[in-house]
Design an enzyme around this catalytic site. Structure first.
Site, PDB file in Angstrom:
ATOM      1  N   CYS A   3       0.863  -1.185   0.000  1.00 33.40           N
ATOM      2  CA  CYS A   3       0.000   0.000   0.000  1.00 33.40           C
ATOM      3  C   CYS A   3       0.901   1.238   0.000  1.00 33.40           C
ATOM      4  O   CYS A   3       2.088   1.136  -0.337  1.00 33.40           O
ATOM      5  CB  CYS A   3      -0.977  -0.011   1.179  1.00 33.40           C
ATOM      6  SG  CYS A   3      -0.212   0.045   2.804  1.00 33.40           S
ATOM      7  N   ASN A   6       2.375   1.412   4.308  1.00 31.78           N
ATOM      8  CA  ASN A   6       2.692   0.130   4.966  1.00 31.78           C
ATOM      9  C   ASN A   6       2.429   0.200   6.469  1.00 31.78           C
ATOM     10  O   ASN A   6       3.122  -0.421   7.274  1.00 31.78           O
ATOM     11  CB  ASN A   6       4.141  -0.314   4.683  1.00 31.78           C
ATOM     12  CG  ASN A   6       4.450  -1.761   5.047  1.00 31.78           C
ATOM     13  OD1 ASN A   6       5.583  -2.084   5.379  1.00 31.78           O
ATOM     14  ND2 ASN A   6       3.477  -2.634   5.022  1.00 31.78           N
ATOM     15  N   CYS A   8      -1.269   0.654   7.414  1.00 35.69           N
ATOM     16  CA  CYS A   8      -2.696   0.329   7.587  1.00 35.69           C
ATOM     17  C   CYS A   8      -3.097  -0.895   6.761  1.00 35.69           C
ATOM     18  O   CYS A   8      -3.236  -1.998   7.295  1.00 35.69           O
ATOM     19  CB  CYS A   8      -3.586   1.509   7.205  1.00 35.69           C
ATOM     20  SG  CYS A   8      -3.332   2.967   8.235  1.00 35.69           S
ATOM     21  N   ARG A   9      -3.280  -0.688   5.463  1.00 31.87           N
ATOM     22  CA  ARG A   9      -3.867  -1.758   4.649  1.00 31.87           C
ATOM     23  C   ARG A   9      -2.930  -2.944   4.422  1.00 31.87           C
ATOM     24  O   ARG A   9      -3.322  -4.102   4.633  1.00 31.87           O
ATOM     25  CB  ARG A   9      -4.317  -1.182   3.291  1.00 31.87           C
ATOM     26  CG  ARG A   9      -5.442  -0.196   3.410  1.00 31.87           C
ATOM     27  CD  ARG A   9      -5.623   0.615   2.151  1.00 31.87           C
ATOM     28  NE  ARG A   9      -4.485   1.497   1.910  1.00 31.87           N
ATOM     29  CZ  ARG A   9      -4.314   2.245   0.831  1.00 31.87           C
ATOM     30  NH1 ARG A   9      -5.224   2.201  -0.132  1.00 31.87           N
ATOM     31  NH2 ARG A   9      -3.274   3.032   0.712  1.00 31.87           N
ATOM     32  N   SER A  10      -1.701  -2.680   3.956  1.00 29.53           N
ATOM     33  CA  SER A  10      -0.848  -3.830   3.614  1.00 29.53           C
ATOM     34  C   SER A  10      -0.391  -4.637   4.826  1.00 29.53           C
ATOM     35  O   SER A  10      -0.307  -5.868   4.714  1.00 29.53           O
ATOM     36  CB  SER A  10       0.336  -3.421   2.720  1.00 29.53           C
ATOM     37  OG  SER A  10       1.180  -2.501   3.349  1.00 29.53           O
ATOM     38  N   ASP A 119      -8.177   3.811   1.452  1.00 26.50           N
ATOM     39  CA  ASP A 119      -7.205   4.216   2.466  1.00 26.50           C
ATOM     40  C   ASP A 119      -7.963   4.665   3.715  1.00 26.50           C
ATOM     41  O   ASP A 119      -8.717   5.646   3.658  1.00 26.50           O
ATOM     42  CB  ASP A 119      -6.386   5.366   1.884  1.00 26.50           C
ATOM     43  CG  ASP A 119      -5.281   5.802   2.801  1.00 26.50           C
ATOM     44  OD1 ASP A 119      -5.288   5.396   3.978  1.00 26.50           O
ATOM     45  OD2 ASP A 119      -4.406   6.553   2.344  1.00 26.50           O
TER      46      ASP A 119
HETATM   47  P1  4NP Z   1      -1.728   2.800   4.177  1.00 26.10           P
HETATM   48  O1  4NP Z   1      -2.357   4.132   4.784  1.00 26.10           O
HETATM   49  O2  4NP Z   1      -1.230   3.162   2.802  1.00 26.10           O
HETATM   50  O3  4NP Z   1      -2.887   1.866   4.142  1.00 26.10           O
HETATM   51  O4  4NP Z   1      -0.628   2.376   5.116  1.00 26.10           O
HETATM   52  C1  4NP Z   1      -1.661   5.340   4.849  1.00 26.10           C
HETATM   53  C2  4NP Z   1      -0.803   5.586   5.877  1.00 26.10           C
HETATM   54  C3  4NP Z   1      -0.151   6.794   5.953  1.00 26.10           C
HETATM   55  C4  4NP Z   1      -0.351   7.762   4.999  1.00 26.10           C
HETATM   56  C5  4NP Z   1      -1.206   7.501   3.946  1.00 26.10           C
HETATM   57  C6  4NP Z   1      -1.860   6.297   3.874  1.00 26.10           C
HETATM   58  N1  4NP Z   1       0.298   9.018   5.095  1.00 26.10           N
HETATM   59  O5  4NP Z   1       0.059   9.869   4.241  1.00 26.10           O
HETATM   60  O6  4NP Z   1       1.113   9.208   6.005  1.00 26.10           O
END
Ligand code: 4NP
Length: 151
Positions: A3, A6, A8-10, A119
């Protein structure tokens, strides 16, 4: 499992897949990474960790890392969460062999629909449960294919 951050989702997809692989005694390496380096070294987001723990799939031990070109050599399949991840990973690919490894994860549970795992980072708690449910369903299909030798 890839994602953006790294955190939340992945890591959730990683934790679910690791658990299912272990429960089924499969000899398969599961890992996750972010396309960005924003959160390298961090544990998953607290909200994702709480959701994961509440649903019996703890991910506290995972740490964020950034996707690297070596991952194309080290892994057979690269599941991405959304079309932005897809674009970013494909931009790093070196050849057709690399490109063929990259798949939108929800096409496992919803073939051909090109759906995205949203997200959850800027939203409320409910978003984390929705992400969990989507990834639980998709990783069930992946597991089934691995067991049946179709992956
Ligand atoms: P992820 O979520 O891609 O599912 O880990 C996010 C975590 C952090 C951010 C964006 C999405 N950020 O912009 O910091």
């Amino acid at each position: 499992m890839v994602c953006l951050g790294n955190i939340c989702r992945s890591p959730m997809a990683d934790g679910l897949m690791r658990k299912k692989v272990a429960e089924n005694n499969l000899d398969i390496v599961v890992d996750s990474a972010g396309t960005s380096g924003f959160h390298v070294g961090e544990a998953p987001d607290n909200r994702m960790r709480e959701t994961a723990k509440g649903r019996n799939t703890p991910i506290d031990d995972l740490r964020a890392r950034q996707f690297s070109v070596d991952d194309f050599d080290n892994f057979d399949i690269i599941y991405v969460m959304d079309s932005s991840n897809l674009k970013n990973i494909l931009s790093l690919s070196r050849d057709e062999n690399d490109r063929q490894k990259v798949k939108l994860i929800l096409n496992e549970s919803h073939p051909g629909k090109d759906l995205e795992v949203p997200d959850p980072y800027y939203g409320g708690e409910r978003g984390f449960h929705e992400v969990y449910d989507m990834l639980d369903e998709a990783t069930d299909v992946i597991l089934e294919k691995l067991i049946n030798g179709k992956r």
